[in-house]
Design a protein around this motif. Structure first.
Motif, PDB file in Angstrom:
ATOM      1  N   ARG A 165      56.275  36.143  36.139  1.00  0.00           N
ATOM      2  CA  ARG A 165      54.865  36.325  36.493  1.00  0.00           C
ATOM      3  C   ARG A 165      54.620  37.769  36.898  1.00  0.00           C
ATOM      4  O   ARG A 165      55.517  38.504  37.273  1.00  0.00           O
ATOM      5  CB  ARG A 165      54.513  35.440  37.684  1.00  0.00           C
ATOM      6  CG  ARG A 165      54.588  33.988  37.414  1.00  0.00           C
ATOM      7  CD  ARG A 165      53.978  33.184  38.554  1.00  0.00           C
ATOM      8  NE  ARG A 165      54.218  33.648  39.890  1.00  0.00           N
ATOM      9  CZ  ARG A 165      55.171  33.211  40.685  1.00  0.00           C
ATOM     10  NH1 ARG A 165      56.010  32.307  40.262  1.00  0.00           N
ATOM     11  NH2 ARG A 165      55.296  33.656  41.909  1.00  0.00           N
ATOM     12  N   GLY A 166      53.346  38.148  36.891  1.00  0.00           N
ATOM     13  CA  GLY A 166      52.983  39.496  37.269  1.00  0.00           C
ATOM     14  C   GLY A 166      52.917  39.715  38.767  1.00  0.00           C
ATOM     15  O   GLY A 166      53.025  40.836  39.226  1.00  0.00           O
ATOM     16  N   HIS A 167      52.735  38.668  39.539  1.00  0.00           N
ATOM     17  CA  HIS A 167      52.623  38.805  40.987  1.00  0.00           C
ATOM     18  C   HIS A 167      53.484  37.754  41.659  1.00  0.00           C
ATOM     19  O   HIS A 167      53.720  36.683  41.126  1.00  0.00           O
ATOM     20  CB  HIS A 167      51.166  38.651  41.443  1.00  0.00           C
ATOM     21  CG  HIS A 167      50.278  39.712  40.879  1.00  0.00           C
ATOM     22  ND1 HIS A 167      50.270  40.998  41.346  1.00  0.00           N
ATOM     23  CD2 HIS A 167      49.386  39.680  39.873  1.00  0.00           C
ATOM     24  CE1 HIS A 167      49.410  41.708  40.655  1.00  0.00           C
ATOM     25  NE2 HIS A 167      48.857  40.931  39.759  1.00  0.00           N
ATOM     26  N   HIS A 168      53.924  38.087  42.855  1.00  0.00           N
ATOM     27  CA  HIS A 168      54.775  37.183  43.622  1.00  0.00           C
ATOM     28  C   HIS A 168      53.984  36.604  44.792  1.00  0.00           C
ATOM     29  O   HIS A 168      53.089  37.248  45.329  1.00  0.00           O
ATOM     30  CB  HIS A 168      55.986  37.940  44.161  1.00  0.00           C
ATOM     31  CG  HIS A 168      56.863  38.476  43.076  1.00  0.00           C
ATOM     32  ND1 HIS A 168      57.781  37.699  42.411  1.00  0.00           N
ATOM     33  CD2 HIS A 168      56.945  39.712  42.524  1.00  0.00           C
ATOM     34  CE1 HIS A 168      58.396  38.433  41.505  1.00  0.00           C
ATOM     35  NE2 HIS A 168      57.903  39.664  41.550  1.00  0.00           N
ATOM     36  N   SER A 169      54.370  35.416  45.208  1.00  0.00           N
ATOM     37  CA  SER A 169      53.710  34.757  46.333  1.00  0.00           C
ATOM     38  C   SER A 169      54.168  35.393  47.646  1.00  0.00           C
ATOM     39  O   SER A 169      55.173  36.111  47.700  1.00  0.00           O
ATOM     40  CB  SER A 169      54.054  33.263  46.346  1.00  0.00           C
ATOM     41  OG  SER A 169      55.417  33.090  46.700  1.00  0.00           O
ATOM     42  N   ILE A 170      53.440  35.112  48.698  1.00  0.00           N
ATOM     43  CA  ILE A 170      53.817  35.608  50.018  1.00  0.00           C
ATOM     44  C   ILE A 170      55.175  35.044  50.433  1.00  0.00           C
ATOM     45  O   ILE A 170      55.996  35.742  51.031  1.00  0.00           O
ATOM     46  CB  ILE A 170      52.706  35.312  51.073  1.00  0.00           C
ATOM     47  CG1 ILE A 170      52.995  36.045  52.385  1.00  0.00           C
ATOM     48  CG2 ILE A 170      52.536  33.858  51.309  1.00  0.00           C
ATOM     49  CD1 ILE A 170      52.890  37.534  52.305  1.00  0.00           C
ATOM     50  N   SER A 171      55.439  33.812  50.064  1.00  0.00           N
ATOM     51  CA  SER A 171      56.737  33.205  50.354  1.00  0.00           C
ATOM     52  C   SER A 171      57.854  33.968  49.640  1.00  0.00           C
ATOM     53  O   SER A 171      58.913  34.232  50.221  1.00  0.00           O
ATOM     54  CB  SER A 171      56.726  31.736  49.920  1.00  0.00           C
ATOM     55  OG  SER A 171      57.972  31.143  50.157  1.00  0.00           O
ATOM     56  N   GLU A 172      57.634  34.342  48.401  1.00  0.00           N
ATOM     57  CA  GLU A 172      58.627  35.118  47.658  1.00  0.00           C
ATOM     58  C   GLU A 172      58.811  36.509  48.279  1.00  0.00           C
ATOM     59  O   GLU A 172      59.929  37.036  48.299  1.00  0.00           O
ATOM     60  CB  GLU A 172      58.219  35.253  46.193  1.00  0.00           C
ATOM     61  CG  GLU A 172      58.316  33.952  45.421  1.00  0.00           C
ATOM     62  CD  GLU A 172      57.685  34.017  44.042  1.00  0.00           C
ATOM     63  OE1 GLU A 172      58.269  33.407  43.129  1.00  0.00           O
ATOM     64  OE2 GLU A 172      56.625  34.665  43.883  1.00  0.00           O
ATOM     65  N   LEU A 173      57.741  37.089  48.796  1.00  0.00           N
ATOM     66  CA  LEU A 173      57.843  38.377  49.476  1.00  0.00           C
ATOM     67  C   LEU A 173      58.729  38.249  50.712  1.00  0.00           C
ATOM     68  O   LEU A 173      59.611  39.081  50.940  1.00  0.00           O
ATOM     69  CB  LEU A 173      56.463  38.908  49.859  1.00  0.00           C
ATOM     70  CG  LEU A 173      56.447  40.229  50.634  1.00  0.00           C
ATOM     71  CD1 LEU A 173      57.076  41.355  49.814  1.00  0.00           C
ATOM     72  CD2 LEU A 173      55.023  40.582  51.048  1.00  0.00           C
TER      73      LEU A 173
END
Length: 78
Positions: A3-11
């Motif tokens: 994906r192009g963006h990551h979730s806050i959890s992934e951050l």
């Protein structure tokens, strides 16, 4: 394909922090008073490595930038 963006959890995972919704809410509640008004990478809770990652993610408008911007609003803005 990634994906192009990551979730806050992934951050939070990327930063080496606990990443459940409850963990994220607790982190923000605990660190927000000392972080208000700071640029996200300069906020007190980060290690040097975490701050460098956040600085790079924001400057490069990387896949992590959207999550970093959300965290900045939640942690550093009044």
């Amino acid at each position: 394909m990634q994906r192009g963006h990551h979730s806050i959890s992934e951050l939070f995972d990327q930063l080496g922090l606990p990443s459940t919704d409850m963990d994220i809410e607790a982190f923000i509640a605990r660190h927000r008073p000392d972080s208000l008004g700071c640029a996200l990478p300069e906020a007190p809770p980060w290690t040097a490595t975490q701050a460098a990652f956040l600085r790079e993610a924001i400057a490069a408008d990387a896949d992590w930038a959207q999550s970093a911007e959300w965290l900045s609003l939640a942690l550093c803005q009044s």
